[in-house]
Design an enzyme around this catalytic site. Structure first.
Site, PDB file in Angstrom:
ATOM      1  CB  SER A  75      -0.265  -7.727  -1.689  1.00 36.97           C
ATOM      2  OG  SER A  75      -0.860  -9.483  -0.590  1.00 36.97           O
ATOM      3  CE  LYS A 113      -4.359  -1.584   1.940  1.00 32.92           C
ATOM      4  NZ  LYS A 113      -4.520  -2.889   2.165  1.00 32.92           N
ATOM      5  CD  GLU A 136     -11.952   5.161   1.741  1.00 33.64           C
ATOM      6  OE1 GLU A 136     -11.683   4.328   1.125  1.00 33.64           O
ATOM      7  OE2 GLU A 136     -11.518   6.823   1.470  1.00 33.64           O
TER       8      GLU A 136
END
Ligand SMILES: *Cc1c(COP(=O)(O)O)cnc(C)c1O
Length: 393
Positions: free
Chosen positions: A377, A89, A111
């Site tokens: 990931s 991320k 968010e």
């Protein structure tokens, strides 16, 4: 096959920008400038340097010997779990904070559902000394306390969304409202390949460093840049889009996307959007989403907080519709078993999101010479509680 976004932000039939008129100026400003900013030399220099020295890139492409023996193919793991903050991320949040600075924005909002994107956003805001507000559903704040505290330690303000089901979609609504009220000084960092155009393409471009590296690394391991399969899990779809990006035009590379089937796709407790979803509008773009007959968004379920999302990014809806990617789904149970398996075979405890991608290996058939790259990931540290509760190890 073309997997390219057009001027209006469509991948085939999906994408676009379905937003309230009040948001037009913000989204248009980004749309009209992101391409130029991203390609500027000083942007690329700073982005590459932070990816290297702050995130720790390039992440290794690791040949998983024992996993390969188990599945009868050559399996490589792209180690996004080794990124700073524990997942892919941060590639995107670094890109977007640099974008925000060049757009002259002084404040950041975001968010978050499980808190992972909130932590990645709070991290880059601390890095740059920028004010950061993260909206999070009140129920999610209760469920994900460690991430709430991580964000606070990093100096971010976490604001509870108290409306509706007090989860991700309510946090998204609050963030949108905030952005409408603060259009000139605030940038909204979206965490996956979702949202109105140009977000899905911009986020995919920031994450495409994953497949850029895979091509180079595979060349030195295997003498070819092209594997037979690239496998990734899909929540909104950013790690998958990053792993697929530089392979879209190589039709001999099979792209495999894995969704969360929760307690099973017939159980009413699933998050497998391509199985259960229909076209509709979610978070500002036309895509596939789980909805009732009269168009109400259905609450998704998965044991993995990062895959617990009622839609997928428009590029994945397009990959599904055209057949360019194959879609699989894995249940909670299958994913948890696959997570334990990787831990035992390779000494790597994966994030439970990632474990869904690993579980798909069981559903595929390989030839001995097949080269499989699986995008790892994230790491499992954040999921320790869930592993312990599940208990079967
Ligand atoms: C958030 C997350 C995902 C899901 O998000 P995508 O946008 O689909 O990549 C997958 N894996 C990990 C480790 C995550 O933290």
């Amino acid at each position: 096959m073309k997997v390219k976004v057009d001027e209006r932000g469509y991948y085939g039939n999906f994408g676009g920008a379905y937003i309230p008129e009040m948001l037009y100026p913000n989204v248009e400003e980004l749309r009209d400038n992101y391409e130029r900013i991203m390609q500027a030399e000083d942007f690329q220099e700073e982005f590459q340097s932070l990816l290297k020295d702050f995130v720790g890139r390039p992440t290794p492409l690791y040949f998983a010997k024992r996993l390969s023996q188990k599945y009868g193919a050559k399996v490589y793991l792209k180690r996004e779990d080794l990124c700073h903050t524990g997942a892919h991320k941060v590639n995107n949040t670094i890109g977007q904070i640099l974008m925000a600075q060049r757009l002259g924005k002084k404040k950041i909002i975001a968010e978050t559902g499980a808190g992972q994107h909130g932590v990645a956003t709070a991290t880059v805001c601390a890095l740059m000394g920028v004010e950061c507000i993260v909206y999070m559903g009140a129920v999610d704040m209760e469920r994900q306390k460690p991430n709430v505290e991580r964000m606070r330690i990093l100096g971010a303000e976490v604001r509870a969304a108290e409306s509706g089901s007090k989860t991700l979609k309510d946090a998204t609504n609050e963030a949108m409202r905030h952005w409408i009220n603060n259009p000139t000084d605030t940038h909204y960092i979206i965490g996956s390949v979702v949202g109105p155009h140009p977000y899905p393409e911009m986020v995919a471009r920031f994450q495409s460093v994953i497949s850029e590296e895979i091509r180079k690394q595979l060349l030195s391991h295997e003498g070819t840049e092209k594997p037979d399969y690239v496998v990734a899990c899909v929540g909104g779809g950013s790690n998958a889009a990053g792993a697929f990006y530089h392979y879209y035009d190589d039709e001999d590379v099979q792209l495999v996307a894995v969704e969360a089937a929760g307690l099973g796709n017939d159980s009413g407790e699933s998050a497998a959007t391509t199985v259960l979803g229909k076209p509709g509008v979610l978070h500002g773009s036309k895509t596939l989403l789980m909805q009732t007959a009269d168009g109400q968004v259905v609450e998704p379920y998965s044991i993995s907080a990062g895959l617990d999302y009622p839609g997928i990014g428009p590029v994945h809806a397009h990959l599904f519709e055209t057949g360019r990617a194959q879609f699989y789904s894995a249940t909670d149970e299958e994913a948890m078993q696959a997570g334990i398996e990787l831990s035992r075979l390779e000494g790597i405890i994966p994030a439970i999101e990632t474990a869904h991608a690993l579980a798909a290996l069981n559903q595929m058939t390989f030839k001995a010479e097949d080269v499989v790259v699986l995008n790892l990931s994230g790491r499992g540290d954040k999921d320790l509680e869930t592993y312990i509760k599940w208990g079967k190890y």
